[in-house]
Design a protein around this motif. Structure first.
Motif, PDB file in Angstrom:
ATOM      1  N   GLN A  85       5.638  10.284   6.056  1.00 42.31           N
ATOM      2  CA  GLN A  85       6.571   9.457   5.888  1.00 42.31           C
ATOM      3  C   GLN A  85       7.062   8.783   7.029  1.00 42.31           C
ATOM      4  OE1 GLN A  85       7.341  12.096   3.664  1.00 42.31           O
ATOM      5  NE2 GLN A  85       8.600  11.127   1.921  1.00 42.31           N
ATOM      6  N   SER A  86       7.424   9.827   8.020  1.00 42.52           N
ATOM      7  CA  SER A  86       7.833   9.250   9.470  1.00 42.52           C
ATOM      8  C   SER A  86       6.709   8.478   9.975  1.00 42.52           C
ATOM      9  CB  SER A  86       8.262  10.284  10.529  1.00 42.52           C
ATOM     10  OG  SER A  86       7.425  11.380  10.170  1.00 42.52           O
ATOM     11  N   ARG A  87       5.602   8.799   9.929  1.00 44.92           N
ATOM     12  CA  ARG A  87       4.610   7.839  10.422  1.00 44.92           C
ATOM     13  C   ARG A  87       4.361   6.586   9.590  1.00 44.92           C
ATOM     14  NH1 ARG A  87      -1.470  10.557  11.233  1.00 44.92           N
ATOM     15  NH2 ARG A  87      -2.457   8.515  11.751  1.00 44.92           N
ATOM     16  N   GLU A  88       4.530   6.265   8.333  1.00 43.34           N
ATOM     17  CA  GLU A  88       4.588   5.289   7.509  1.00 43.34           C
ATOM     18  C   GLU A  88       5.814   4.241   8.170  1.00 43.34           C
ATOM     19  OE1 GLU A  88       2.006   4.363   6.464  1.00 43.34           O
ATOM     20  OE2 GLU A  88       1.050   5.879   5.530  1.00 43.34           O
ATOM     21  N   ILE A  89       6.817   4.963   8.056  1.00 48.02           N
ATOM     22  CA  ILE A  89       8.023   4.259   8.705  1.00 48.02           C
ATOM     23  C   ILE A  89       7.890   3.688   9.959  1.00 48.02           C
ATOM     24  CG2 ILE A  89      10.406   4.589   9.622  1.00 48.02           C
ATOM     25  CD1 ILE A  89      10.689   6.652   6.695  1.00 48.02           C
ATOM     26  N   GLU A  90       7.183   4.166  11.002  1.00 47.18           N
ATOM     27  CA  GLU A  90       7.149   3.989  12.300  1.00 47.18           C
ATOM     28  C   GLU A  90       5.937   2.851  12.154  1.00 47.18           C
ATOM     29  OE1 GLU A  90       8.409   4.304  14.989  1.00 47.18           O
ATOM     30  OE2 GLU A  90       6.869   3.238  16.463  1.00 47.18           O
ATOM     31  N   ARG A  91       4.992   2.923  11.250  1.00 51.16           N
ATOM     32  CA  ARG A  91       3.808   1.785  11.272  1.00 51.16           C
ATOM     33  C   ARG A  91       4.620   0.605  10.910  1.00 51.16           C
ATOM     34  NH1 ARG A  91      -0.946   0.724   7.847  1.00 51.16           N
ATOM     35  NH2 ARG A  91      -0.310   2.061   6.213  1.00 51.16           N
ATOM     36  N   PHE A  92       5.450   0.721   9.840  1.00 48.79           N
ATOM     37  CA  PHE A  92       6.124  -0.346   9.435  1.00 48.79           C
ATOM     38  C   PHE A  92       6.854  -1.107  10.260  1.00 48.79           C
ATOM     39  CE2 PHE A  92       9.498  -2.649   6.975  1.00 48.79           C
ATOM     40  CZ  PHE A  92       8.551  -3.440   6.167  1.00 48.79           C
ATOM     41  N   HIS A  93       7.704  -0.142  11.140  1.00 47.28           N
ATOM     42  CA  HIS A  93       8.453  -0.712  12.243  1.00 47.28           C
ATOM     43  C   HIS A  93       7.873  -1.461  13.050  1.00 47.28           C
ATOM     44  CE1 HIS A  93      11.896  -1.005  15.164  1.00 47.28           C
ATOM     45  NE2 HIS A  93      10.829  -0.439  15.881  1.00 47.28           N
ATOM     46  N   GLN A  94       6.603  -1.002  13.589  1.00 45.71           N
ATOM     47  CA  GLN A  94       5.874  -1.481  14.407  1.00 45.71           C
ATOM     48  C   GLN A  94       5.605  -3.042  14.119  1.00 45.71           C
ATOM     49  OE1 GLN A  94       3.698  -0.115  17.260  1.00 45.71           O
ATOM     50  NE2 GLN A  94       5.141   1.758  17.647  1.00 45.71           N
ATOM     51  N   GLU A  95       5.223  -3.171  12.872  1.00 50.54           N
ATOM     52  CA  GLU A  95       4.294  -4.512  12.447  1.00 50.54           C
ATOM     53  C   GLU A  95       5.788  -5.401  12.128  1.00 50.54           C
ATOM     54  OE1 GLU A  95       1.270  -4.973  12.573  1.00 50.54           O
ATOM     55  OE2 GLU A  95       1.604  -7.063  12.236  1.00 50.54           O
ATOM     56  N   ASN A  96       6.600  -4.841  11.734  1.00 48.72           N
ATOM     57  CA  ASN A  96       8.121  -5.464  11.550  1.00 48.72           C
ATOM     58  C   ASN A  96       8.538  -5.921  12.719  1.00 48.72           C
ATOM     59  OD1 ASN A  96      10.155  -6.446   9.936  1.00 48.72           O
ATOM     60  ND2 ASN A  96      11.418  -4.607   9.879  1.00 48.72           N
ATOM     61  N   GLU A 152       0.891  -1.201   0.110  1.00 45.16           N
ATOM     62  CA  GLU A 152      -0.029   0.033   0.231  1.00 45.16           C
ATOM     63  C   GLU A 152       0.851   1.310   0.197  1.00 45.16           C
ATOM     64  OE1 GLU A 152      -4.136  -1.766   2.452  1.00 45.16           O
ATOM     65  OE2 GLU A 152      -2.663  -0.251   3.167  1.00 45.16           O
ATOM     66  N   THR A 153       1.771   1.155   0.750  1.00 46.09           N
ATOM     67  CA  THR A 153       2.600   2.403   1.022  1.00 46.09           C
ATOM     68  C   THR A 153       3.792   2.656  -0.071  1.00 46.09           C
ATOM     69  OG1 THR A 153       3.989   1.404   2.706  1.00 46.09           O
ATOM     70  CG2 THR A 153       2.109   2.720   3.494  1.00 46.09           C
ATOM     71  N   LEU A 154       4.285   1.790  -0.753  1.00 46.86           N
ATOM     72  CA  LEU A 154       5.350   1.818  -1.729  1.00 46.86           C
ATOM     73  C   LEU A 154       4.767   1.506  -3.142  1.00 46.86           C
ATOM     74  CD1 LEU A 154       8.206   0.016  -0.003  1.00 46.86           C
ATOM     75  CD2 LEU A 154       7.875   2.281  -0.004  1.00 46.86           C
ATOM     76  N   ILE A 165       2.869   6.281  -2.299  1.00 47.49           N
ATOM     77  CA  ILE A 165       3.940   6.946  -1.696  1.00 47.49           C
ATOM     78  C   ILE A 165       3.866   8.350  -2.172  1.00 47.49           C
ATOM     79  CG2 ILE A 165       5.522   6.758  -3.827  1.00 47.49           C
ATOM     80  CD1 ILE A 165       7.415   5.764  -1.055  1.00 47.49           C
ATOM     81  N   MET A 166       3.006   8.774  -3.166  1.00 45.38           N
ATOM     82  CA  MET A 166       2.656  10.052  -3.435  1.00 45.38           C
ATOM     83  C   MET A 166       1.870  10.723  -2.189  1.00 45.38           C
ATOM     84  SD  MET A 166       1.822  10.452  -7.368  1.00 45.38           S
ATOM     85  CE  MET A 166       0.671  11.811  -7.409  1.00 45.38           C
ATOM     86  N   LEU A 167       0.995   9.859  -1.841  1.00 43.36           N
ATOM     87  CA  LEU A 167       0.113  10.190  -0.631  1.00 43.36           C
ATOM     88  C   LEU A 167       0.890  10.705   0.607  1.00 43.36           C
ATOM     89  CD1 LEU A 167      -2.984  10.483  -0.713  1.00 43.36           C
ATOM     90  CD2 LEU A 167      -3.018   8.748   0.811  1.00 43.36           C
ATOM     91  N   ALA A 168       1.865   9.907   0.956  1.00 39.06           N
ATOM     92  CA  ALA A 168       2.605  10.154   2.056  1.00 39.06           C
ATOM     93  C   ALA A 168       3.403  11.222   2.098  1.00 39.06           C
ATOM     94  CB  ALA A 168       3.558   8.612   2.225  1.00 39.06           C
ATOM     95  N   LYS A 169       4.026  11.252   0.846  1.00 39.41           N
ATOM     96  CA  LYS A 169       4.957  12.543   0.661  1.00 39.41           C
ATOM     97  C   LYS A 169       3.959  13.920   0.472  1.00 39.41           C
ATOM     98  CE  LYS A 169       8.665  10.492  -2.369  1.00 39.41           C
ATOM     99  NZ  LYS A 169       9.767  10.648  -1.622  1.00 39.41           N
TER     100      LYS A 169
END
Ligand code: ATP
Length: 656
Positions: free
Chosen positions: A226-237, A210-212, A217-221
């Motif tokens: 982006q930092s929120r998406e990175i955090e979300r990914f990190h949490q699930e990871n 979804e995010t890549l 990616i356009m929406l996040a930019k």
């Protein structure tokens, strides 16, 4: 759904997957029998080596020693060779079963209705096809042969041990039930963790997808998220990583306990043998027998250990099978009727009739998955987490039970241009989805030339209809490949003629690679107007009898829109066209305008009639076109207006 989780229900389905390869499975079984049988010969020969060749009463017998050594070496070599053949066959069967499973899953997903895809995240689907099927691969490849070979080894070893000494055998296998029980407990726990791990893997895949993606990616930019998406990914990871560790560690103490016990068991046998010899109760216990027995014993524990381990692994893999079968069990709602017919395009005049059509989307959302509905994305902060597949608890909401279309009837004659207008969410797109059966009506019927669409073969129906969507989807391939999607047999000339008719040929040949230009992910290397014209060229090549246009509202600038409009005109000519109309030009040119409001057909007629009636159409028309600059491209020229709408000659005539 819990019932699906029963291994007893899954096993016949798993076995069925192997049925096409029963010949090879039998060959593997025979090879296992032979190699396992040969495997007990050497330990048994050890007794003969010790008692008859090395330490007989008259001193060592070298000839016998050479003979026994030769036999033992030959057995080892033959067993090794057969092992290679067995590994090859096992892998082949495993890979073929996995291939079939992936094919079946993909074919089934292709047959599911749009409702499934609107309710399920793409990443979740990808994860089931890739990760879950991949996950059972190892089990399918190794476990089945492991179970077979270890069972045979176990039985043959037990027989050999019993022949050597039944007293020692009873002691050696006495603890097996205890380990068996323990393995069942560990297995159940592993299975639960495995299910959670797969769900988390699917979540990571879904977030990535979804995010890549370009839109993500356009929406996040654009929103600076982006930092929120990175955090979300990190949490699930992080969650996934913890789960995998948990999965690996679950049962480790059990396996260690088992190993310690197995390593110590020869000591127990020596002690017991010592007592038996001291008591004089075991005359048959020669040194050769004791050495052969402990050798067999070590051979016994490995299969027991492996079988217990395999049972634990099998439990974990059941979780994966459940997820795969969970998708396969979702019924394909929209399929060919048994008596479905082909409609040849040349036989079709193009009449479209809706008869008392009602649509309730909730009826299409009864798709329920066996487990693991991923939570709503993190951006939906504060909202209660619901399933991604529409299988939420708490029952359908008002919005879900609402009719998206309610008692809609109309008749479009062959060759007519029918424009559908109405406020946002009125049900216009829903109408357009029903004709190619992207959804089926909940009640009522839709027919083409008097034939209910549910009685027309889906491939035939697709051949009749050309659909130009607002967002033109292109594959990450060359322009040529994207165009050929409309008609794989089109010649180069036809391709270029279609591109010329769609006003895109000149632009294509400006690219350095011309028709071989790769359009980029979803066509993002092209402008919105270029993408739309390409998709129109694709529909031209498809040569449909009926055309459905979902017009873009504001995606295109004036110049691009003019091009797109010009591209559409030859396509619409002679074809029945259903247009979800946002452009004044389409509305004015329409033979009939249908006004939809909250799922109802509220007005119908020609532009001037509806305007004169002063109802919803007149109001919408005022809001949309009055007071602004409007362009109208009609066959006899473009007319610009400023404030007041000015019509071209033909329109003025029509209005008078
Ligand atoms: P717009 O002009 O904004 O595109 P529309 O007239 O085309 O709107 P539709 O897309 O047909 O409207 O939607 C009609 C109603 O059905 C809306 O209330 C919408 O929320 C609902 N709807 C559409 N698709 C689904 C779906 N997949 N599941 C549930 N409800 C849906």
């Amino acid at each position: 759904m819990a019932n699906d989780a029963q291994p007893s229900r899954l096993t016949p389905r798993i076995v069925a997957a192997f049925r096409p390869y029963s010949g090879r499975v039998t060959a593997v079984g025979l090879l296992i029998l032979v190699t396992a049988g040969l495997g007990v010969v050497n330990p048994v020969l050890i007794q003969v080596v010790f008692d008859s060749a090395l330490f007989p009463e008259g001193g060592p017998n070298l000839n016998l020693l050479w003979l026994l050594g030769g036999i033992m070496a030959a057995i080892t070599v033959v067993t090794g060779g057969l092992g290679i053949v067995q590994t090859f066959l096992t892998n082949q069967v495993g890979q073929r079963v996995m291939r079939d499973l992936r094919d079946t899953l993909y074919r089934h997903l292709q047959s599911l209705s749009l409702g499934f895809f609107t309710g399920t995240r793409t990443g979740e689907i990808q994860s089931r096809v890739a990760n879950d099927v991949g996950g059972v691969q190892r089990v399918v490849t190794n476990t089945v042969s492991d179970v077979l070979s270890n069972t045979v080894i176990l039985i043959s070893t037990l027989i050999a041990m019993l022949v050597l000494s039944w007293e020692l055998t009873i002691v050696a296998v006495g603890t097996a039930p205890f380990f068996f029980l323990l393995s069942k407990l560990v297995g159940a726990k592993r299975r639960a963790v495995a299910a959670e791990t797969q769900q988390s893997t699917a979540e990571v895949t879904a977030i990535t997808q979804e995010t890549l993606s370009i839109s993500g990616i356009m929406l996040a930019k654009l929103f600076g998220r982006q930092s929120r998406e990175i955090e979300r990914f990190h949490q699930e990871n992080q969650k996934l990583s913890d789960l995998v560790i948990r999965q690996q560690m679950t049962g480790q103490s059990f396996f260690t306990l088992m190993q310690i016990f197995f390593s110590l068991s020869p000591v127990v046998i020596y002690l017991l043998a010592g007592y038996l010899l001291t008591g004089g109760g075991a005359n048959a216990l020669s040194p050769g027998t004791i050495v052969a027995f402990t050798t067999l014993q070590s051979r016994l524990y490995f299969p027991i250990g492996r079988l217990l381990e395999v049972s634990v692994e099998l439990q974990a893999s059941m979780a994966l099978f459940e997820r795969i079968f969970g998708y396969l069990d979702i019924p394909a709602e929209i399929v060919d009727a048994p008596d479905a017919i082909e409609l040849a395009p040349e036989q079709v005049a193009g009449a479209i009739k809706f008869d008392s059509v009602r649509v309730n989307y909730a009826a299409h959302r009864e798709v329920s998955l066996p487990q693991g509905n991923p939570p709503e994305p993190a951006w939906a902060n504060g909202s209660p987490a619901t399933g991604s597949n529409g299988a939420e608890s708490g029952g359908p909401t008002d919005a879900e039970t609402r009719w998206a279309l309610d008692d809609v009837s109309f008749d479009i004659r062959p060759g007519q241009l029918a424009a559908f207008v109405g406020p946002s969410g009125a049900g216009k797109t829903t109408i357009s989805y029903l004709i190619p059966r992207l959804y089926d009506a909940t009640e009522g019927s839709i027919s083409i030339d008097g034939v209910d669409v549910r009685r027309i073969k889906l491939t035939s129906l697709a051949g009749l209809i050309g659909y130009v969507t607002q967002e033109s989807y292109l594959f990450h391939a060359t322009i040529r490949d994207n165009l050929l999607y409309g008609n794989p047999r089109a010649s180069r000339e036809e391709l270029e003629a279609a591109a010329t008719a769609a006003y895109i040929h000149d632009r294509i040949i400006q690219f350095p690679d011309g028709y071989d230009t790769v359009v980029g992910e979803r066509g993002y290397r092209l402008s919105g107007g270029e993408r739309q014209r390409l998709s129109i060229a694709r529909v031209i090549l498809h040569q449909p009898r009926l055309l459905i246009l979902d017009e873009a509202t504001s995606a295109l600038d004036t110049a691009s829109e003019r091009y797109v409009q010009s591209a559409l005109e030859p396509l619409m000519r002679g074809r029945t066209t259903v247009a979800i109309a946002h452009r004044l030009s389409t509305i004015i040119a329409a033979d009939v305008i249908y006004v939809i409001d909250q799922g109802h057909l509220v007005e119908q007629g020609a532009h001037t009639e509806l305007l004169a009636r002063g109802g919803l159409y007149a109001r919408l028309y005022e809001e949309q076109f009055e007071g602004g600059q409007v362009e109208c491209y009609c066959e006899d020229g473009v007319v610009m207006t400023d404030g007041n709408i000015v019509y071209s000659d033909s329109e003025a005539g029509a209005l008078a």
